[in-house]
Design a protein around this motif. Sequence first.
Motif, PDB file in Angstrom:
ATOM      1  N   LEU A 111     -12.554  24.449 -31.691  1.00  0.00           N
ATOM      2  CA  LEU A 111     -13.830  24.196 -32.364  1.00  0.00           C
ATOM      3  C   LEU A 111     -13.721  24.468 -33.865  1.00  0.00           C
ATOM      4  O   LEU A 111     -14.362  23.782 -34.672  1.00  0.00           O
ATOM      5  CB  LEU A 111     -14.928  25.060 -31.752  1.00  0.00           C
ATOM      6  CG  LEU A 111     -15.335  24.704 -30.311  1.00  0.00           C
ATOM      7  CD1 LEU A 111     -16.462  25.625 -29.845  1.00  0.00           C
ATOM      8  CD2 LEU A 111     -15.755  23.248 -30.189  1.00  0.00           C
ATOM      9  N   PHE A 114     -12.221  21.408 -35.340  1.00  0.00           N
ATOM     10  CA  PHE A 114     -13.230  20.352 -35.378  1.00  0.00           C
ATOM     11  C   PHE A 114     -14.200  20.587 -36.538  1.00  0.00           C
ATOM     12  O   PHE A 114     -14.547  19.649 -37.264  1.00  0.00           O
ATOM     13  CB  PHE A 114     -13.989  20.313 -34.055  1.00  0.00           C
ATOM     14  CG  PHE A 114     -14.999  19.203 -33.974  1.00  0.00           C
ATOM     15  CD1 PHE A 114     -14.651  17.953 -33.477  1.00  0.00           C
ATOM     16  CD2 PHE A 114     -16.309  19.404 -34.395  1.00  0.00           C
ATOM     17  CE1 PHE A 114     -15.585  16.928 -33.412  1.00  0.00           C
ATOM     18  CE2 PHE A 114     -17.250  18.384 -34.330  1.00  0.00           C
ATOM     19  CZ  PHE A 114     -16.879  17.139 -33.846  1.00  0.00           C
ATOM     20  N   LEU A 123     -22.588  21.771 -34.039  1.00  0.00           N
ATOM     21  CA  LEU A 123     -22.006  22.128 -32.747  1.00  0.00           C
ATOM     22  C   LEU A 123     -22.964  23.004 -31.955  1.00  0.00           C
ATOM     23  O   LEU A 123     -23.594  23.915 -32.505  1.00  0.00           O
ATOM     24  CB  LEU A 123     -20.690  22.881 -32.939  1.00  0.00           C
ATOM     25  CG  LEU A 123     -19.455  22.049 -33.297  1.00  0.00           C
ATOM     26  CD1 LEU A 123     -18.309  22.968 -33.699  1.00  0.00           C
ATOM     27  CD2 LEU A 123     -19.041  21.165 -32.133  1.00  0.00           C
ATOM     28  N   LEU A 290     -13.213  15.500 -30.339  1.00  0.00           N
ATOM     29  CA  LEU A 290     -12.979  16.834 -29.797  1.00  0.00           C
ATOM     30  C   LEU A 290     -11.999  16.768 -28.633  1.00  0.00           C
ATOM     31  O   LEU A 290     -11.155  17.655 -28.483  1.00  0.00           O
ATOM     32  CB  LEU A 290     -14.293  17.475 -29.353  1.00  0.00           C
ATOM     33  CG  LEU A 290     -14.155  18.925 -28.856  1.00  0.00           C
ATOM     34  CD1 LEU A 290     -13.580  19.820 -29.948  1.00  0.00           C
ATOM     35  CD2 LEU A 290     -15.490  19.464 -28.389  1.00  0.00           C
TER      36      LEU A 290
END
Length: 303
Positions: A111, A114, A123, A290
């Motif tokens: 994450l 990302f 997110l 992702l």
Amino acid sequence: MYDPVRLAALVAVAEAGSITRAAGRLGYTPPALSQQLAKLEREAGAPLLVRHHRGARLTAAGEVLVARARRVLDEMERARHELALLSGLTGGRLRVGTFTTVGIHLLPPVLSAFRRAHPDVELAVTEYEPPRGVAAVAAGQVDLALTHAYEPAGAEPLPTGVFLEPLLVEELVLVTAPGHVLAEGSGRLPVAELSDQPLISSAPAHPPRRGVEGALREAGARPAVVCESPGYALVCALVSAGLGVAVVPEMVAAMDPAPLGVRPLAPAAFRRTISVAHRGDESGPAAQSLRALLRGGFARGAT
């Protein structure tokens, strides 16, 4: 290392059957393409083509290299596609489901990558005990979700329109208190030797418990469950304190802070597959990006 441009030239000649036709496809002049092929032959250390009056054909070495070149070029095309996805996102919201073990140990760096690539994408992360994350994807509550399935317990059926992409397969291992007699030795421990051992296990309906206890019975062992816990953190803490033994995924055993003895089991049929659930072509570019990062991140996490 072979130049991808020259590999593409060799593949083009193999498909066109002639240097002249391949040059036309690639936008080269025939002499320029011949020069690229000559350099590739020097790199390979063997003739790759036999010229004849009707064109050119591959030698045995050329056949071998073309087969490998196609794989390399396919992977490069996939990488270009995934990088294009990564660079083309601005705004929007990505909703991710996860379960505890992966959410703690493997998901955060993915994450973070990302977020660095797409700082404008919001997110949102929600925790789901599998297989509830799969149901959340089917209901549109999240865009994708990390989930798992255990062997020999068997996988749950998938809702219509939901797909699973495996990311990581890990064995289940025995964990004991440090110095426990079952932790001695480096070989695999026959599962029958767990007969009558005090077993610290998960909730009765949890897939790994059903699978492990069923396999124990098939091997002639009698499971003796002395404690039921809903989470691996508590399971490992109780094991470390000497209250019993447990069978847990490798990742749990390796990353748990409690001191533990660890030993692989025989047969090596106890496994957990971690996958990402998604809606296939209906997934947006953020979810696809992702997923690309998850593939690379989980591959590194497995090493």
